[in-house]
Motif scaffolding. Structure first.
Motif, PDB file in Angstrom:
ATOM      1  N   SER A  33       0.826  -1.213   0.000  1.00 20.74           N
ATOM      2  CA  SER A  33       0.000   0.000   0.000  1.00 20.74           C
ATOM      3  C   SER A  33       0.858   1.260   0.000  1.00 20.74           C
ATOM      4  N   LEU A  34       1.956   1.251   0.744  1.00 25.28           N
ATOM      5  CA  LEU A  34       2.824   2.424   0.775  1.00 25.28           C
ATOM      6  C   LEU A  34       3.530   2.608  -0.565  1.00 25.28           C
ATOM      7  N   LEU A  35       3.949   1.517  -1.196  1.00 25.84           N
ATOM      8  CA  LEU A  35       4.606   1.595  -2.498  1.00 25.84           C
ATOM      9  C   LEU A  35       3.648   2.142  -3.554  1.00 25.84           C
ATOM     10  N   ILE A  36       2.425   1.612  -3.581  1.00 21.95           N
ATOM     11  CA  ILE A  36       1.450   2.083  -4.562  1.00 21.95           C
ATOM     12  C   ILE A  36       1.088   3.540  -4.316  1.00 21.95           C
ATOM     13  N   ALA A  37       0.947   3.925  -3.049  1.00 20.89           N
ATOM     14  CA  ALA A  37       0.608   5.313  -2.726  1.00 20.89           C
ATOM     15  C   ALA A  37       1.700   6.265  -3.205  1.00 20.89           C
ATOM     16  N   ASN A  38       2.959   5.896  -3.026  1.00 19.86           N
ATOM     17  CA  ASN A  38       4.056   6.746  -3.497  1.00 19.86           C
ATOM     18  C   ASN A  38       4.069   6.857  -5.013  1.00 19.86           C
ATOM     19  N   LEU A  39       3.746   5.773  -5.681  1.00 20.37           N
ATOM     20  CA  LEU A  39       3.696   5.822  -7.138  1.00 20.37           C
ATOM     21  C   LEU A  39       2.566   6.719  -7.628  1.00 20.37           C
ATOM     22  N   LEU A  40       1.430   6.682  -6.935  1.00 27.48           N
ATOM     23  CA  LEU A  40       0.260   7.445  -7.386  1.00 27.48           C
ATOM     24  C   LEU A  40       0.348   8.929  -7.064  1.00 27.48           C
ATOM     25  N   VAL A  41       1.204   9.316  -6.135  1.00 32.45           N
ATOM     26  CA  VAL A  41       1.370  10.749  -5.834  1.00 32.45           C
ATOM     27  C   VAL A  41       2.585  11.339  -6.543  1.00 32.45           C
ATOM     28  N   SER A  42       3.298  10.513  -7.271  1.00 32.35           N
ATOM     29  CA  SER A  42       4.470  10.999  -7.988  1.00 32.35           C
ATOM     30  C   SER A  42       4.065  11.950  -9.116  1.00 32.35           C
ATOM     31  N   ARG A  43       4.848  12.967  -9.298  1.00 34.73           N
ATOM     32  CA  ARG A  43       4.564  13.946 -10.361  1.00 34.73           C
ATOM     33  C   ARG A  43       4.773  13.343 -11.746  1.00 34.73           C
ATOM     34  N   HIS A  44       5.554  12.289 -11.826  1.00 30.27           N
ATOM     35  CA  HIS A  44       5.861  11.684 -13.117  1.00 30.27           C
ATOM     36  C   HIS A  44       4.868  10.584 -13.508  1.00 30.27           C
TER      37      HIS A  44
END
Length: 303
Positions: free
Chosen positions: A98-109
């Protein structure tokens, strides 16, 4: 003039009364529902735990006999051990995913974030029974999609259901998959609340993405991480429908969790009093877990 002045002076108390009555009404309704559906059943269950009640007919008080027999029951310890093992495996897995996916989804890229959030949240919308059926279809020994692919590539069918450890591993993966969505939303909200100035200052100091994640993101979302771990721990220790629909605690009873043990003891064997004692042991364990995590969280905040 005096009558108007008296009317004006009398209106604020009425408004205050209306503002007071409405919240009290809403709160009292919640208190009644809480007492009716939680406190009263809990009191009845506590009373039953000191009796030999079987679900029908009269019952007799047996004191602490149910609890004494429970602590000498090897099946109870097996279910408790399997429950703790399942919790230890699924909670960290759910946290990392969940933390990995959350970081990916808030990434500007990242692109297509809105669609990705919907896709990742779909497992949370599916009933645990349906999730168990889906994963059973994937990892069935004789009809599963995974074994079909393995045999098509020249391999041998894997005993996903007849091997206790492999069967537990499938349930762990299914539990982590279905619980990742809700934790992901909590992490997304927490990460978005971290001030962007922190990351800008770290970039100016030469900190890379990994250093920013370790030094800024993780400490900033610590309260949310605590909530995620606490909720997932409680939910994992109370898991029931996923196991029943996926492997029914099999093979045999090797993967029976504590809730399954309580259900089978109370409803299949008709030992309501004995099952009530086991359920209160589970409640005490959950309360202890919550208190320990609260104490640990407060100590971390006070550092």
């Amino acid at each position: 003039m005096t009558e108007r002045a008296s009317d004006v002076s009398a209106s604020p108390p009425r408004r205050r009364n209306s503002y007071t009555i409405a919240p009290l009404t809403l709160v009292s309704a919640n208190v009644v529902l809480f007492a009716l559906f939680f406190v009263w059943p809990a009191v009845i269950g506590l009373i039953y735990s000191f009796t030999n009640y079987t679900g029908v007919g009269p019952f007799q008080f047996v004191g602490l006999a149910n609890y004494k027999n429970l602590f000498g029951d090897s099946s109870f310890y097996d279910a408790l051990t399997r429950t703790l093992l399942y919790t230890v495996l699924v909670v960290p897995l759910n946290f990392v995913f969940s933390l990995l996916i959350a970081n990916l989804l808030v990434s500007r890229h990242a692109k297509g974030k809105s669609v990705a959030r919907v896709v990742f949240f779909i497992p949370w919308l599916i009933s645990p029974i349906v999730v168990g059926v889906l994963w059973r279809w994937l990892f069935g020994e004789n009809f599963g999609l995974v074994n079909y692919v393995v045999e098509s590539l020249g391999g041998h069918a894997i005993p996903w259901q007849s091997n206790a450890d492999l069967s537990l591993g499938v349930v762990v993966m299914a539990g982590a998959w279905t619980g990742t969505a809700f934790s992901m939303l909590l992490f997304i909200a927490a990460i978005k609340n971290v001030p962007a100035s922190y990351y800008e200052a770290a970039s100016l100091d030469g900190a890379g993405p990994w250093r920013q994640f370790i030094s800024i993101t993780l400490p900033s979302i610590a309260p949310t991480s605590f909530i995620v771990i606490l909720l997932n721990t409680i939910n994992a220790m109370k898991e029931y429908p996923l196991f029943v629909s996926l492997n029914n605690g099999g093979p045999g009873t090797s993967n029976n969790l504590l809730v399954q043990y309580i259900y089978q003891t109370g409803f299949s064997r008709g030992q309501i009093g004995y099952a009530s004692a086991a359920s209160f042991i589970l409640m005490l364990i959950l309360m202890a877990v919550a208190i320990i995590q609260l104490i640990a969280n407060r100590r971390m905040e006070n550092r």
